[in-house]
Design a protein around this motif. Structure first.
Motif, PDB file in Angstrom:
ATOM      1  N   MET A  97     -31.857 -18.355  93.617  1.00  0.00           N
ATOM      2  CA  MET A  97     -30.724 -19.052  94.230  1.00  0.00           C
ATOM      3  C   MET A  97     -29.743 -19.678  93.183  1.00  0.00           C
ATOM      4  SD  MET A  97     -30.906 -22.143  97.139  1.00  0.00           S
ATOM      5  CE  MET A  97     -32.286 -21.069  98.091  1.00  0.00           C
ATOM      6  N   TYR A  98     -28.524 -19.322  93.289  1.00  0.00           N
ATOM      7  CA  TYR A  98     -27.655 -19.480  92.289  1.00  0.00           C
ATOM      8  C   TYR A  98     -26.143 -19.796  92.794  1.00  0.00           C
ATOM      9  CZ  TYR A  98     -26.766 -14.791  93.141  1.00  0.00           C
ATOM     10  OH  TYR A  98     -26.376 -13.335  93.822  1.00  0.00           O
ATOM     11  N   TRP A  99     -25.520 -20.384  91.897  1.00  0.00           N
ATOM     12  CA  TRP A  99     -23.883 -20.461  92.466  1.00  0.00           C
ATOM     13  C   TRP A  99     -23.004 -19.410  91.932  1.00  0.00           C
ATOM     14  CZ3 TRP A  99     -23.162 -24.154  95.752  1.00  0.00           C
ATOM     15  CH2 TRP A  99     -24.151 -25.256  95.793  1.00  0.00           C
ATOM     16  N   GLN A 100     -22.463 -18.798  93.047  1.00  0.00           N
ATOM     17  CA  GLN A 100     -21.240 -17.745  93.046  1.00  0.00           C
ATOM     18  C   GLN A 100     -20.057 -18.199  92.698  1.00  0.00           C
ATOM     19  OE1 GLN A 100     -21.184 -14.544  95.783  1.00  0.00           O
ATOM     20  NE2 GLN A 100     -22.344 -13.212  94.485  1.00  0.00           N
ATOM     21  N   ARG A 101     -19.317 -17.645  91.939  1.00  0.00           N
ATOM     22  CA  ARG A 101     -18.031 -18.224  91.576  1.00  0.00           C
ATOM     23  C   ARG A 101     -17.072 -17.124  92.287  1.00  0.00           C
ATOM     24  NH1 ARG A 101     -15.056 -22.172  89.002  1.00  0.00           N
ATOM     25  NH2 ARG A 101     -17.046 -22.942  88.104  1.00  0.00           N
ATOM     26  N   LYS A 102     -16.287 -17.700  93.296  1.00  0.00           N
ATOM     27  CA  LYS A 102     -15.250 -17.015  93.672  1.00  0.00           C
ATOM     28  C   LYS A 102     -13.757 -17.610  93.558  1.00  0.00           C
ATOM     29  CE  LYS A 102     -18.271 -14.916  97.299  1.00  0.00           C
ATOM     30  NZ  LYS A 102     -18.493 -14.747  98.805  1.00  0.00           N
ATOM     31  N   ALA A 103     -12.651 -16.873  94.118  1.00  0.00           N
ATOM     32  CA  ALA A 103     -11.538 -17.318  94.059  1.00  0.00           C
ATOM     33  C   ALA A 103     -11.338 -18.871  94.750  1.00  0.00           C
ATOM     34  CB  ALA A 103     -10.478 -16.472  94.356  1.00  0.00           C
ATOM     35  N   SER A 104     -11.960 -18.820  95.791  1.00  0.00           N
ATOM     36  CA  SER A 104     -11.795 -20.014  96.481  1.00  0.00           C
ATOM     37  C   SER A 104     -12.883 -21.029  96.170  1.00  0.00           C
ATOM     38  CB  SER A 104     -12.181 -19.637  97.982  1.00  0.00           C
ATOM     39  OG  SER A 104     -13.227 -19.057  98.282  1.00  0.00           O
ATOM     40  N   GLY A 105     -13.729 -21.080  95.180  1.00  0.00           N
ATOM     41  CA  GLY A 105     -14.533 -21.897  94.785  1.00  0.00           C
ATOM     42  C   GLY A 105     -15.941 -21.664  94.755  1.00  0.00           C
ATOM     43  N   ASP A 106     -17.069 -22.200  94.394  1.00  0.00           N
ATOM     44  CA  ASP A 106     -18.292 -21.967  94.268  1.00  0.00           C
ATOM     45  C   ASP A 106     -19.115 -21.684  95.760  1.00  0.00           C
ATOM     46  OD1 ASP A 106     -18.014 -22.226  91.431  1.00  0.00           O
ATOM     47  OD2 ASP A 106     -18.973 -24.095  91.389  1.00  0.00           O
ATOM     48  N   TYR A 107     -19.885 -20.775  95.800  1.00  0.00           N
ATOM     49  CA  TYR A 107     -20.628 -20.554  96.911  1.00  0.00           C
ATOM     50  C   TYR A 107     -22.275 -20.313  96.573  1.00  0.00           C
ATOM     51  CZ  TYR A 107     -16.616 -19.733  99.841  1.00  0.00           C
ATOM     52  OH  TYR A 107     -15.369 -19.884 100.307  1.00  0.00           O
ATOM     53  N   LEU A 108     -22.923 -20.998  97.455  1.00  0.00           N
ATOM     54  CA  LEU A 108     -24.209 -20.802  97.242  1.00  0.00           C
ATOM     55  C   LEU A 108     -25.043 -19.511  97.712  1.00  0.00           C
ATOM     56  CD1 LEU A 108     -27.079 -22.232  96.052  1.00  0.00           C
ATOM     57  CD2 LEU A 108     -27.298 -22.964  98.399  1.00  0.00           C
ATOM     58  N   ALA A 109     -25.549 -18.683  96.666  1.00  0.00           N
ATOM     59  CA  ALA A 109     -26.152 -17.384  96.927  1.00  0.00           C
ATOM     60  C   ALA A 109     -27.534 -17.552  96.725  1.00  0.00           C
ATOM     61  CB  ALA A 109     -25.611 -16.312  96.124  1.00  0.00           C
ATOM     62  N   VAL A 110     -28.292 -16.459  97.569  1.00  0.00           N
ATOM     63  CA  VAL A 110     -29.602 -16.362  97.291  1.00  0.00           C
ATOM     64  C   VAL A 110     -30.094 -14.866  97.231  1.00  0.00           C
ATOM     65  CG1 VAL A 110     -29.960 -16.245  99.947  1.00  0.00           C
ATOM     66  CG2 VAL A 110     -31.837 -16.990  98.288  1.00  0.00           C
ATOM     67  N   LYS A 111     -31.168 -14.531  96.639  1.00  0.00           N
ATOM     68  CA  LYS A 111     -31.664 -13.181  96.653  1.00  0.00           C
ATOM     69  C   LYS A 111     -33.271 -13.515  97.094  1.00  0.00           C
ATOM     70  CE  LYS A 111     -29.292 -10.520  93.268  1.00  0.00           C
ATOM     71  NZ  LYS A 111     -29.333  -9.826  91.862  1.00  0.00           N
ATOM     72  N   GLN A 112     -33.801 -12.679  98.099  1.00  0.00           N
ATOM     73  CA  GLN A 112     -35.064 -12.736  98.587  1.00  0.00           C
ATOM     74  C   GLN A 112     -36.094 -12.051  97.686  1.00  0.00           C
ATOM     75  OE1 GLN A 112     -36.087 -14.676 100.933  1.00  0.00           O
ATOM     76  NE2 GLN A 112     -33.975 -15.455 101.644  1.00  0.00           N
ATOM     77  N   ARG A 113     -35.508 -10.901  97.262  1.00  0.00           N
ATOM     78  CA  ARG A 113     -36.070 -10.037  96.221  1.00  0.00           C
ATOM     79  C   ARG A 113     -35.219  -9.790  94.909  1.00  0.00           C
ATOM     80  NH1 ARG A 113     -36.625  -8.156 101.379  1.00  0.00           N
ATOM     81  NH2 ARG A 113     -38.633  -7.855 102.221  1.00  0.00           N
ATOM     82  N   SER A 114     -35.619  -9.419  93.931  1.00  0.00           N
ATOM     83  CA  SER A 114     -34.876  -9.163  92.858  1.00  0.00           C
ATOM     84  C   SER A 114     -34.035  -7.844  92.991  1.00  0.00           C
ATOM     85  CB  SER A 114     -35.659  -8.712  91.697  1.00  0.00           C
ATOM     86  OG  SER A 114     -36.675  -7.519  91.728  1.00  0.00           O
ATOM     87  N   SER A 115     -34.207  -6.770  93.990  1.00  0.00           N
ATOM     88  CA  SER A 115     -33.238  -5.881  94.104  1.00  0.00           C
ATOM     89  C   SER A 115     -32.320  -6.031  94.957  1.00  0.00           C
ATOM     90  CB  SER A 115     -34.083  -4.416  94.430  1.00  0.00           C
ATOM     91  OG  SER A 115     -34.874  -4.888  95.832  1.00  0.00           O
ATOM     92  N   ASP A 116     -32.461  -7.140  95.825  1.00  0.00           N
ATOM     93  CA  ASP A 116     -31.282  -7.545  96.620  1.00  0.00           C
ATOM     94  C   ASP A 116     -29.724  -7.749  96.260  1.00  0.00           C
ATOM     95  OD1 ASP A 116     -33.228  -7.339  98.528  1.00  0.00           O
ATOM     96  OD2 ASP A 116     -33.429  -9.362  99.055  1.00  0.00           O
ATOM     97  N   PRO A 117     -28.858  -7.627  96.861  1.00  0.00           N
ATOM     98  CA  PRO A 117     -27.490  -7.662  96.435  1.00  0.00           C
ATOM     99  C   PRO A 117     -27.066  -9.202  96.458  1.00  0.00           C
ATOM    100  CG  PRO A 117     -27.243  -7.067  98.450  1.00  0.00           C
ATOM    101  CD  PRO A 117     -28.673  -6.814  98.109  1.00  0.00           C
ATOM    102  N   GLY A 118     -27.731 -10.101  97.221  1.00  0.00           N
ATOM    103  CA  GLY A 118     -27.528 -11.361  97.190  1.00  0.00           C
ATOM    104  C   GLY A 118     -26.720 -11.797  98.175  1.00  0.00           C
TER     105      GLY A 118
END
Length: 349
Positions: free
Chosen positions: A43-64
């Protein structure tokens, strides 16, 4: 032949205590691993133009997957995940250390270990909740469990092997899941094997067998009454092996053993009485590899003798058991009993 009690060498008086302590440490490790497996991989913070979004990967191969923009709620969720994952990893590390200490005691008592290659696969199957529910261990590796149950070193039967056989049991009385064979499962056997070693592939000439890059083989056997396998399983076990039905009888046994490198490994194996007679039957099976038959016969005779001397209370060879046997196994039992002067109407005599 029938072995004598003196052919078996008792383990140390401390062996039962050491084995129980190793099992308790392993169960702590297993519980933490299974809880960790239910969490997302990351689970990690993903930076986008509009700000930070919380993202999650259920498996390592998932795109998030995005869970939402940074807020009090998503920050709390991220903090909870981070803390929970750290707690579980610490529990696993603590259990690993405890296992190492107790496995060293196990090895010091010269109790039978299992090779680490088999152990790594069996641990992964246990974490995935396939061992005990879908699968049990058959073949030579099972004899380690029988030796520990008897608290004695066998005169034969615990020879080290470099591959191992699994039997499908979901839908049978020996499965802890007690559901039918077509019920959905969390993971497939092949996905677990490839999680341990990505080079595992199905042997197309023997679709009941998986082989890795080092030619290490894992075979899946299946009783006809449990066919077919659930959808999603790559294996295609032979379903003509009626003798596999016998390994689903009686009461299976679950133990934890130490590995050569002082880790812990679960074993879930068939009822020793039925395994013994299964081995004796294989020794006379015309299609059986002739090189395996002497070992089959030796293992069957040793295990029946072990039941006679050490397991009379838990796995009795009494007349009730004999009457359960199909004709082909009853003849084998009768021949063994005559050779050893054993009377099932007086099993403790």
């Amino acid at each position: 032949m029938s072995y004598k009690r003196s052919d078996f060498v008792p383990f140390s008086a401390d062996s039962g205590r050491v084995g129980a302590n190793l099992e308790a440490a392993y169960e702590q490790w297993l519980d933490a691993q299974q809880q960790l497996a239910t969490l997302p991989v990351s689970m990690y913070w993903q930076r986008k133009a509009s700000g930070d979004y919380l993202a999650v990967k259920q498996r390592s191969s998932d795109p998030g997957t995005t869970l939402g923009p940074r807020s009090d709620a998503t920050e709390a969720r991220f903090a909870e995940f981070t803390q929970r994952k750290a707690e579980l990893k610490q529990r696993i590390a603590d259990a690993d250390a405890l296992i190492g200490d107790r496995a060293a005691q196990y090895r010091a008592l010269r109790l039978p270990p299992i090779p680490d290659r088999q152990a790594e696969i069996l641990r992964a199957l246990d974490v995935a909740e396939l061992l005990r529910n879908d699968l049990l261990v058959v073949g030579t590796n099972a004899f380690i469990a029988y030796s520990l149950l008897c608290n004695a070193r066998f005169p034969a039967g615990v020879e080290e092997t470099e591959d191992f056989d699994l039997a499908w049991c979901r839908g049978s009385a020996v499965s802890l899941a007690r559901t039918n064979a077509g019920a959905p499962q969390r993971s497939s056997l092949m996905s677990v094997l490839q999680g341990v070693d990505p080079t595992f592939r199905l042997n197309r000439k023997k679709p009941y067998q998986a082989v890795n890059a080092n030619h290490y083989e894992v075979e899946l056997l299946m009783a006809p009454s449990l066919a077919p396998l659930p959808k999603g399983e790559a294996f295609e076990p032979m379903v003509s092996l009626t003798e596999q039905e016998w390994l689903l009888e009686g009461r299976p046994l679950s133990v934890v053993v130490a590995t050569l490198r002082q880790r812990a490994c679960p074993l879930y194996v068939p009822d020793p009485r039925w395994m013994a007679l299964h081995k004796l039957w294989l020794a006379g099976k015309p299609e059986r590899n002739a090189l395996k038959k002497p070992k089959d016969r030796r293992q069957g005779e040793v295990l029946l003798s072990a039941c006679r001397y050490f397991l009379a209370d838990t796995y009795p060879l009494d007349i009730d058991f004999v009457l359960e046997l199909p004709a082909e196994l009853r003849d084998l039992f009768d021949a063994w009993a005559r050779a050893g002067g054993f009377d099932p109407t007086r099993p403790t005599a």
